[in-house]
Design a protein around this motif. Structure first.
Motif, PDB file in Angstrom:
ATOM      1  N   THR A   1       0.784  -1.039  -0.101  1.00 23.30           N
ATOM      2  CA  THR A   1       0.065  -0.175   0.021  1.00 23.30           C
ATOM      3  C   THR A   1       0.962   1.383   0.075  1.00 23.30           C
ATOM      4  O   THR A   1       0.351   2.403  -0.015  1.00 23.30           O
ATOM      5  CB  THR A   1      -0.938  -0.129   1.304  1.00 23.30           C
ATOM      6  N   LYS A   2       2.099   1.131   0.192  1.00 25.50           N
ATOM      7  CA  LYS A   2       2.907   2.421   0.162  1.00 25.50           C
ATOM      8  C   LYS A   2       3.456   2.670  -1.123  1.00 25.50           C
ATOM      9  O   LYS A   2       3.839   1.851  -1.804  1.00 25.50           O
ATOM     10  CB  LYS A   2       4.246   1.972   1.240  1.00 25.50           C
ATOM     11  N   ASP A   3       3.741   3.915  -1.216  1.00 25.82           N
ATOM     12  CA  ASP A   3       3.952   4.672  -2.503  1.00 25.82           C
ATOM     13  C   ASP A   3       5.621   4.671  -2.572  1.00 25.82           C
ATOM     14  O   ASP A   3       6.189   5.924  -2.231  1.00 25.82           O
ATOM     15  CB  ASP A   3       3.319   5.945  -2.526  1.00 25.82           C
ATOM     16  N   VAL A   4       6.151   3.620  -2.710  1.00 24.82           N
ATOM     17  CA  VAL A   4       7.822   3.687  -2.853  1.00 24.82           C
ATOM     18  C   VAL A   4       8.217   3.340  -4.549  1.00 24.82           C
ATOM     19  O   VAL A   4       7.309   2.677  -5.138  1.00 24.82           O
ATOM     20  CB  VAL A   4       8.354   2.428  -2.358  1.00 24.82           C
ATOM     21  N   ARG A   5       8.937   4.300  -4.983  1.00 18.61           N
ATOM     22  CA  ARG A   5       9.366   4.241  -6.520  1.00 18.61           C
ATOM     23  C   ARG A   5      10.553   3.715  -6.605  1.00 18.61           C
ATOM     24  O   ARG A   5      11.461   3.960  -5.852  1.00 18.61           O
ATOM     25  CB  ARG A   5       9.044   5.546  -6.966  1.00 18.61           C
ATOM     26  N   VAL A   6      11.050   3.372  -7.801  1.00 21.20           N
ATOM     27  CA  VAL A   6      12.222   2.995  -8.114  1.00 21.20           C
ATOM     28  C   VAL A   6      13.251   3.914  -7.798  1.00 21.20           C
ATOM     29  O   VAL A   6      14.544   3.745  -7.563  1.00 21.20           O
ATOM     30  CB  VAL A   6      12.350   2.554  -9.756  1.00 21.20           C
ATOM     31  N   THR A   7      13.047   5.247  -8.149  1.00 22.20           N
ATOM     32  CA  THR A   7      13.794   6.301  -7.911  1.00 22.20           C
ATOM     33  C   THR A   7      14.131   6.789  -6.551  1.00 22.20           C
ATOM     34  O   THR A   7      15.216   7.550  -6.135  1.00 22.20           O
ATOM     35  CB  THR A   7      13.691   7.523  -8.701  1.00 22.20           C
ATOM     36  N   ASP A   8      13.516   6.191  -5.690  1.00 20.04           N
ATOM     37  CA  ASP A   8      13.795   6.429  -4.068  1.00 20.04           C
ATOM     38  C   ASP A   8      14.806   5.895  -3.660  1.00 20.04           C
ATOM     39  O   ASP A   8      15.348   4.909  -4.245  1.00 20.04           O
ATOM     40  CB  ASP A   8      12.442   5.911  -3.274  1.00 20.04           C
ATOM     41  N   ARG A   9      15.658   6.545  -2.564  1.00 18.71           N
ATOM     42  CA  ARG A   9      16.695   5.968  -1.989  1.00 18.71           C
ATOM     43  C   ARG A   9      16.704   5.582  -0.576  1.00 18.71           C
ATOM     44  O   ARG A   9      16.419   6.181   0.305  1.00 18.71           O
ATOM     45  CB  ARG A   9      17.812   6.957  -1.973  1.00 18.71           C
ATOM     46  N   PRO A  10      16.567   4.048  -0.556  1.00 19.61           N
ATOM     47  CA  PRO A  10      16.011   3.710   1.058  1.00 19.61           C
ATOM     48  C   PRO A  10      17.396   3.853   2.015  1.00 19.61           C
ATOM     49  O   PRO A  10      18.526   3.863   1.397  1.00 19.61           O
ATOM     50  CB  PRO A  10      15.849   2.272   0.984  1.00 19.61           C
ATOM     51  N   LYS A  11      17.242   3.886   3.195  1.00 25.47           N
ATOM     52  CA  LYS A  11      18.153   3.982   4.386  1.00 25.47           C
ATOM     53  C   LYS A  11      17.491   3.303   5.358  1.00 25.47           C
ATOM     54  O   LYS A  11      16.314   3.368   6.039  1.00 25.47           O
ATOM     55  CB  LYS A  11      18.241   5.519   4.676  1.00 25.47           C
ATOM     56  N   SER A  12      18.381   2.350   6.024  1.00 28.93           N
ATOM     57  CA  SER A  12      17.984   1.019   6.835  1.00 28.93           C
ATOM     58  C   SER A  12      17.950   1.894   8.103  1.00 28.93           C
ATOM     59  O   SER A  12      18.391   2.909   8.522  1.00 28.93           O
ATOM     60  CB  SER A  12      18.869  -0.071   6.661  1.00 28.93           C
ATOM     61  N   PRO A  13      17.156   1.314   9.101  1.00 25.77           N
ATOM     62  CA  PRO A  13      17.175   1.656  10.459  1.00 25.77           C
ATOM     63  C   PRO A  13      18.707   1.710  11.117  1.00 25.77           C
ATOM     64  O   PRO A  13      18.673   2.640  12.091  1.00 25.77           O
ATOM     65  CB  PRO A  13      16.620   0.636  11.247  1.00 25.77           C
ATOM     66  N   ALA A  14      19.548   0.858  10.534  1.00 30.72           N
ATOM     67  CA  ALA A  14      21.095   1.113  11.055  1.00 30.72           C
ATOM     68  C   ALA A  14      21.946   2.276  10.325  1.00 30.72           C
ATOM     69  O   ALA A  14      23.019   2.406  10.764  1.00 30.72           O
ATOM     70  CB  ALA A  14      21.883  -0.185  10.872  1.00 30.72           C
ATOM     71  N   GLY A  15      21.050   2.967   9.342  1.00 28.60           N
ATOM     72  CA  GLY A  15      21.910   4.319   8.784  1.00 28.60           C
ATOM     73  C   GLY A  15      22.445   3.630   7.529  1.00 28.60           C
ATOM     74  O   GLY A  15      23.154   4.593   6.715  1.00 28.60           O
TER      75      GLY A  15
END
Length: 107
Positions: A60-74
């Protein structure tokens, strides 16, 4: 039900009509799951570890290919493929609840 972790995503700003960029936006998504599929240590004048993995995000979340993820550990990742399994099953119509992205991290 699995309890995931909260990841932060940075969405790059889009160009306006004059070609200028605004500021990037940040948002968080809770319930994400991550697992590593491979790690490779390379030595090109310095030690580098490249980790590939799968990031599962609630569908249900709007996450796109161009987004840059960052983990909880940084740890910062790059999405390297389109979302998989985000749609309903073609025969049963059942939703599995997640869409999966292949991600890559370079340390």
């Amino acid at each position: 039900m699995w309890r995931g972790k909260t990841w932060e995503f940075t969405r790059p700003a889009e160009q306006d009509r004059t070609g200028d960029y605004g500021s990037d936006s940040k948002f968080t998504v809770s319930g994400c799951l991550y697992w590593t599929s491979s790690e490779v240590e390379e030595s090109f004048g310095r030690n580098t570890i490249t980790a590939s993995g799968i990031l599962a995000v609630p569908h249900t979340k709007d996450v796109r290919v161009t987004d840059r993820p960052k983990s909880p550990a940084g740890d910062k990742f790059t999405i390297v493929g389109q979302a998989r399994w985000g749609e309903a099953h073609p025969l049963t119509g059942r939703r599995f609840g997640f869409k999966f992205f292949e991600v890559k991290e370079v340390q």
